[in-house]
Design an enzyme around this catalytic site. Structure first.
Site, PDB file in Angstrom:
ATOM      1  CG  ASP A  88      -0.298  -0.518   2.481  1.00  0.00           C
ATOM      2  OD1 ASP A  88       0.917  -0.310   2.650  1.00  0.00           O
ATOM      3  OD2 ASP A  88      -1.002  -1.135   3.299  1.00  0.00           O
ATOM      4  CG  ASN A 156      -9.465  -1.796  12.104  1.00  0.00           C
ATOM      5  OD1 ASN A 156      -8.433  -2.316  11.689  1.00  0.00           O
ATOM      6  ND2 ASN A 156     -10.052  -0.783  11.489  1.00  0.00           N
ATOM      7  CG  HIS A 158      -6.357  -2.445   8.967  1.00  0.00           C
ATOM      8  ND1 HIS A 158      -6.445  -1.547   9.998  1.00  0.00           N
ATOM      9  CD2 HIS A 158      -5.078  -2.359   8.530  1.00  0.00           C
ATOM     10  CE1 HIS A 158      -5.285  -0.942  10.181  1.00  0.00           C
ATOM     11  NE2 HIS A 158      -4.433  -1.433   9.300  1.00  0.00           N
ATOM     12  CD  GLU A 163      -9.228   0.777   7.779  1.00  0.00           C
ATOM     13  OE1 GLU A 163      -9.402  -0.034   8.709  1.00  0.00           O
ATOM     14  OE2 GLU A 163      -8.449   1.739   7.867  1.00  0.00           O
TER      15      GLU A 163
END
Length: 263
Positions: A88, A156, A158, A163
């Site tokens: 990313d 979380n 991800h 996400e």
């Protein structure tokens, strides 16, 4: 020495419909974890000098990259034919920005190896044509199947910047970052306002196409995400949970990250 090594074959709620086995390794210390991780990467690289590596950024990777550099200096392991594909990049940060992932990779790894920079690929976060950039990166990944993909995980759950709610078959995408993710990454910036709100990320579908995946997590802040990944329901609300269907997935944990697991 591995403190504990468990083969997780939890069949509750039909989680392993395809009969996959997830190998989870729990280490006494972070140092032992990265010693084993480095050994695995060096074995793969030496066995396949033209390996396609999928790499990540952030604190999860730093000890591994330092180990690769030290080995290169001491043992002359060569990277001249290795290709690297990063997960990313932030939107709006050019490759010379100190917080861009392109800059991180150059400073933390690439400039210390004999790697050909033309064989290192990172999404361009300042392109004027995002649709073309996404399509080109997808094609690059199709043409160069990743042999070994390194992953971290967010609190979380991800993976990369996929996400909660991300499609399991997603390809390279322009995504909005959640406030939790931006807050977690704000430690690398002067304040939260400087953290980009968008990123380009390799999609979950592309990640799953790798031949082998190693996910690394350390510390108590990752414990719930790890429990959800390994023992929870496979759902897009827990993006990392889909890793359980991969035929060759290993998870490297320290005791803090593994403390909520039922093992």
């Amino acid at each position: 020495i591995i403190c504990a090594c468990a083969i997780i074959t939890n069949n509750k709620k039909n989680l392993f419909k395809k009969g996959k086995v997830m190998k989870v390794l729990v280490f006494d210390t972070i140092e032992l974890l990265y010693e084993k991780l480095l050994e695995e990467f060096l074995t793969e690289i030496k066995n396949n000098p033209e390996i396609n590596l999928g790499l990540a950024t952030g604190s999860t990777t730093e000890l591994l990259y330092k180990g690769l550099i030290l080995d290169h200096l001491e043992n002359k392991t060569s990277y001249k034919d290795v290709k690297v594909f990063n997960l990313d990049e932030y939107v709006g940060l050019d490759k010379e920005h100190p917080q861009s992932y392109a800059y991180f990779m150059k400073e933390s790894l690439f400039k210390h190896l004999d790697i050909n920079l033309d064989n290192t690929f990172i999404p361009n976060g300042v392109t004027t044509n995002f649709s073309l950039e996404l399509a080109n990166y997808d094609q690059l990944l199709k043409d160069n199947q990743i042999d070994l993909q390194l992953l971290g995980i967010g609190p979380n759950s991800h993976i990369a910047f996929n996400e909660p709610g991300s499609s399991f078959d997603s390809k390279t995408s322009l995504v909005e970052l959640t406030e939790d993710t931006r807050m977690a990454n704000s430690r690398f910036f002067s304040d939260l306002d400087e953290v980009p709100t968008q990123a380009l990320t390799m999609g979950i579908g592309s990640i799953l196409n790798a031949k082998r995946i190693i996910l690394v997590a350390t510390g108590p802040k990752k414990a719930q995400a790890i429990k959800d990944t390994i023992e929870g329901v496979i759902t897009t609300n827990i993006p990392s949970s889909i890793l359980r269907i991969h035929p060759n997935i290993q998870i490297y944990l320290d005791k803090e990250a593994a403390k909520l697991l039922d093992i």
